[in-house]
Design a protein around this motif. Structure first.
Motif, short mmCIF file in Angstrom:
data_model
loop_
_atom_site.label_atom_id
_atom_site.label_comp_id
_atom_site.label_asym_id
_atom_site.label_seq_id
_atom_site.Cartn_x
_atom_site.Cartn_y
_atom_site.Cartn_z
N HIS A 18 -6.55 -12.59 55.38
CA HIS A 18 -5.10 -12.57 55.17
C HIS A 18 -4.35 -12.19 56.45
N ARG A 19 -4.94 -11.24 57.18
CA ARG A 19 -4.28 -10.84 58.44
C ARG A 19 -4.25 -12.03 59.41
N VAL A 20 -5.35 -12.75 59.48
CA VAL A 20 -5.39 -13.92 60.37
C VAL A 20 -4.38 -14.96 59.91
N TYR A 21 -4.31 -15.19 58.60
CA TYR A 21 -3.35 -16.16 58.05
C TYR A 21 -1.92 -15.79 58.43
N SER A 22 -1.61 -14.50 58.32
CA SER A 22 -0.21 -14.11 58.54
C SER A 22 0.16 -14.29 60.01
N ILE A 23 -0.78 -14.03 60.94
CA ILE A 23 -0.47 -14.28 62.36
C ILE A 23 -0.31 -15.79 62.58
N THR A 39 8.60 -14.42 56.15
CA THR A 39 8.24 -13.58 55.00
C THR A 39 7.99 -14.44 53.76
N SER A 40 8.88 -15.42 53.54
CA SER A 40 8.71 -16.32 52.39
C SER A 40 7.38 -17.05 52.47
N LYS A 41 7.07 -17.51 53.69
CA LYS A 41 5.85 -18.30 53.90
C LYS A 41 4.61 -17.46 53.61
N ILE A 42 4.57 -16.26 54.17
CA ILE A 42 3.39 -15.39 53.98
C ILE A 42 3.24 -15.03 52.50
N GLY A 43 4.37 -14.60 51.91
CA GLY A 43 4.34 -14.18 50.49
C GLY A 43 3.92 -15.31 49.57
N SER A 44 4.56 -16.48 49.75
CA SER A 44 4.25 -17.56 48.80
C SER A 44 2.81 -18.05 48.94
N THR A 45 2.28 -18.07 50.20
CA THR A 45 0.87 -18.46 50.37
C THR A 45 -0.04 -17.48 49.62
N MET A 89 0.71 -15.64 47.02
CA MET A 89 0.84 -15.81 45.56
C MET A 89 0.02 -17.03 45.11
N LEU A 90 0.05 -18.08 45.93
CA LEU A 90 -0.69 -19.30 45.57
C LEU A 90 -2.19 -19.04 45.51
N ASN A 91 -2.67 -18.21 46.45
CA ASN A 91 -4.10 -17.94 46.53
C ASN A 91 -4.57 -16.92 45.49
N ASP A 92 -3.61 -16.23 44.91
CA ASP A 92 -3.99 -15.19 43.93
C ASP A 92 -3.98 -15.78 42.53
N LEU A 93 -5.16 -15.89 41.95
CA LEU A 93 -5.25 -16.52 40.64
C LEU A 93 -5.29 -15.48 39.52
N ASP A 94 -5.41 -14.17 39.90
CA ASP A 94 -5.59 -13.14 38.88
C ASP A 94 -4.29 -12.66 38.26
N HIS A 95 -3.16 -12.80 38.99
CA HIS A 95 -1.90 -12.24 38.49
C HIS A 95 -0.84 -13.31 38.31
N GLN A 96 0.19 -12.94 37.53
CA GLN A 96 1.38 -13.79 37.44
C GLN A 96 2.52 -13.00 38.06
N ILE A 97 2.76 -13.27 39.31
CA ILE A 97 3.74 -12.44 40.03
C ILE A 97 4.96 -13.28 40.41
N GLU A 98 6.12 -12.68 40.20
CA GLU A 98 7.34 -13.31 40.73
C GLU A 98 7.57 -12.70 42.11
N VAL A 142 2.69 -6.43 51.02
CA VAL A 142 2.71 -7.33 49.85
C VAL A 142 1.29 -7.41 49.27
N GLN A 143 0.31 -7.43 50.18
CA GLN A 143 -1.08 -7.46 49.74
C GLN A 143 -1.41 -6.20 48.92
N ASN A 144 -0.91 -5.05 49.38
CA ASN A 144 -1.12 -3.79 48.64
C ASN A 144 -0.55 -3.90 47.22
N SER A 145 0.69 -4.40 47.13
CA SER A 145 1.31 -4.53 45.80
C SER A 145 0.45 -5.42 44.93
#
Ligand SMILES: Nc1ncnc2c1ncn2[C@@H]1O[C@H](COP(=O)(O)OP(=O)(O)OP(=O)(O)O)[C@@H](O)[C@H]1O
Ligand SMILES: [Mg+2]
Length: 481
Positions: free
Chosen positions: A312-317, A341-347, A349-358, A386-389
């Motif tokens: 995730h750290r590599v992705y965000s850079i 911020t939108s780009k990092i957050g939305s990527t 959320m897309l990769n996280d299949l365990d939660h339903q997050i807005e 965001v990863q912590n949340s």
């Protein structure tokens, strides 16, 4: 005019002998009468020790209302570029009578300059008489000197206003024969065609690059032309008599070679910078692929989670470089922080299949632009928080994560909050250490957790500066999907 002032100025700044100074003092004594008699301003200038500039050693003003407002120039330097006639007279003894000039103070004057000699017939100073003509010439045409009044003939002894200009100036007669070149023009002619005689030669022969412009019928024609290695901007103006007959051509030429070279260099640099960004992005993708490859080899649950964090750290850079490369302006490496911020957050959320997050990003109408260096820090901070949340706040699958930006005076605030379980009694680990480090050392800001009823609220505040700017205020809020 005080005798001592002239004496002092001459002694301090010139090479004049005592007997020469005595002669100047005698002339200076008569200045007030002449000023009174003629209604003109009278000066005596002397050459400085260095020989390259002059100095005003005596002045006398007529008793007119205008003179009361005139700046005194006694003791001031006279620069050759501004008052060529005065310096010419000092150096050659050549007088010039009633020519128009623009003084160092920007006044249009009618100036007469004559030399003052000593007994050995050496020029020891110049006597200058000036009549203020600024009102006359500014009334009909807004302060510009009419070209005809500048006495542009090539054989005139008088220095001209055109002589003061940096631009290259040529004039032809009605037969397109070159009749005048200002000093910049003469220098240019020497460089282009050596010592050959140019006076009265057809302009198209002397300066072949102008040939193509001669047939244009426009009164003013502007074009960029190539003369060997040089890039020139040429303005061609038709000069007409009062009866509208063509009297000659005026060419005003600016050498743009250096400017164009610099532009080319800049363009090359920005292409190189873009290429570097590409490589950084590609290398980051390679690192991510290697991590993913390793993860597929089968890892313990604990190691897997560490690998994921790093990924995730590599992705965000990498997101920072993707945004820079998507930028239309090749030489702009500013990154829109809210888009990032939108780009990092939305990527995430897309990769996280365990939660339903807005996931929401609230810009409050601000556009924040950061240099790529600062954007990398912001990307990593957003990623960690965001990863912590995502990781720790929602054991029950659903919730909201919000990143809000505010600007207060000289500071930018970034609030990252969730409505999860809260972080009572947590133990700090690498993630929050990275966050704290980046905020304090890189953004020079502060980081606190705010008390909230439900969930966690991290608040970051850092100063606006050269590398992080609040660029503009727009009306809409951007919302991440
Ligand atoms: N938004 C949150 N909601 C609930 N608990 C949180 C939240 N953020 C952090 N925590 C708690 O704080 C701890 C420290 O977070 P930190 O980011 O430093 O470490 P981490 O996320 O466990 O591991 P990593 O070093 O990979 O980030 C977490 O383990 C978690 O217990
Ligand atoms: Mg963490």
């Amino acid at each position: 005019m005080s005798e001592t002032t002239l004496h002092q100025l001459c002694r301090l700044y010139t090479n004049l002998k005592a007997e020469d100074i005595a002669i100047l003092e005698k002339v200076a004594d008569t200045l007030p009468q002449y000023a009174e008699l003629t209604g003109n301003y009278m000066y005596i200038d002397c050459l400085l020790q260095s020989g390259d500039h002059g100095i005003v050693v005596a002045e006398a003003l007529p008793r007119t209302p205008d003179a009361a407002y005139k700046d005194r120039v006694l003791g001031k330097l006279v620069f050759e570029a501004f008052e060529p006639a005065v310096l010419l007279c000092h150096k050659t003894g050549r007088k010039s009578l009633k020519h128009r000039a623009i003084t160092q103070e920007g006044k249009v004057v009618e100036q007469s300059v004559i030399p003052i000699y000593n007994d050995s017939h050496e020029v020891i100073g110049t006597l200058i008489m000036e009549a203020d003509r600024s009102e006359e010439s500014s009334a009909p045409n807004g302060g510009t000197l009419p070209i005809k009044s500048m006495d542009m003939g090539p054989f005139s002894d008088n220095p001209m206003v055109a002589d003061l200009l940096m631009e290259i100036i040529f004039m032809t007669d009605d037969q397109q024969r070159l009749v005048y070149a200002n000093p910049s023009g003469i220098k240019f002619l020497h460089e282009i065609q050596g010592e050959r005689d140019w006076v009265n030669q057809p302009v198209g022969h002397v300066l072949p690059f102008l040939e193509g412009l001669l047939h244009h019928k426009e009164e003013v024609f502007i074009s960029e032309v190539l003369a060997g290695q040089r890039v020139l901007e040429v303005k061609k103006v038709h000069m007409r008599t009062k009866r509208n007959e063509l009297e000659g051509l005026l060419f005003i030429i600016q050498d743009l070679t250096e400017l164009r070279l610099k532009e080319k260099e800049l363009l090359k640099k920005s292409v190189v910078i873009k290429e570097i960004h590409h490589r950084v992005k590609n290398n980051l993708q390679t690192v991510a692929s290697l991590l993913r490859l390793q993860m597929r080899k089968g890892l313990s649950v604990e190691s897997k989670s560490h690998f994921e964090d790093t990924l995730h750290r590599v992705y965000s850079i990498s997101a920072v470089y993707e945004l820079i490369l998507a930028n239309e302006d090749a030489d702009q490496d500013d990154v829109d922080v809210i888009e990032l911020t939108s780009k990092i957050g939305s990527t995430m959320m897309l990769n996280d299949l365990d939660h339903q997050i807005e996931f929401r990003v609230v810009s409050n109408g601000y556009t924040l632009l950061a240099s790529s260096r600062k954007a990398v820090s912001i990307a990593l901070i957003v990623n960690e928080l965001v990863q912590n949340s995502l990781k720790h706040a929602f054991p029950h699958q659903a919730g909201t994560i919000c990143v809000e930006f505010k600007v207060k005076q000289e500071f930018i605030e970034m609030h990252i909050s969730d409505d999860g379980k809260g972080m009572e009694g947590y133990t700090r680990s690498l993630g929050l250490d990275i966050v704290r480090n980046l905020i304090v050392n890189d953004l020079e800001g502060e980081f606190v957790y705010k008390q909230v009823k439900k969930g966690t609220h991290a608040s970051i505040i850092f100063p606006i500066h050269d590398e992080i700017l609040v660029h503009s205020v727009s009306v809409h809020n951007r919302v991440g999907d």
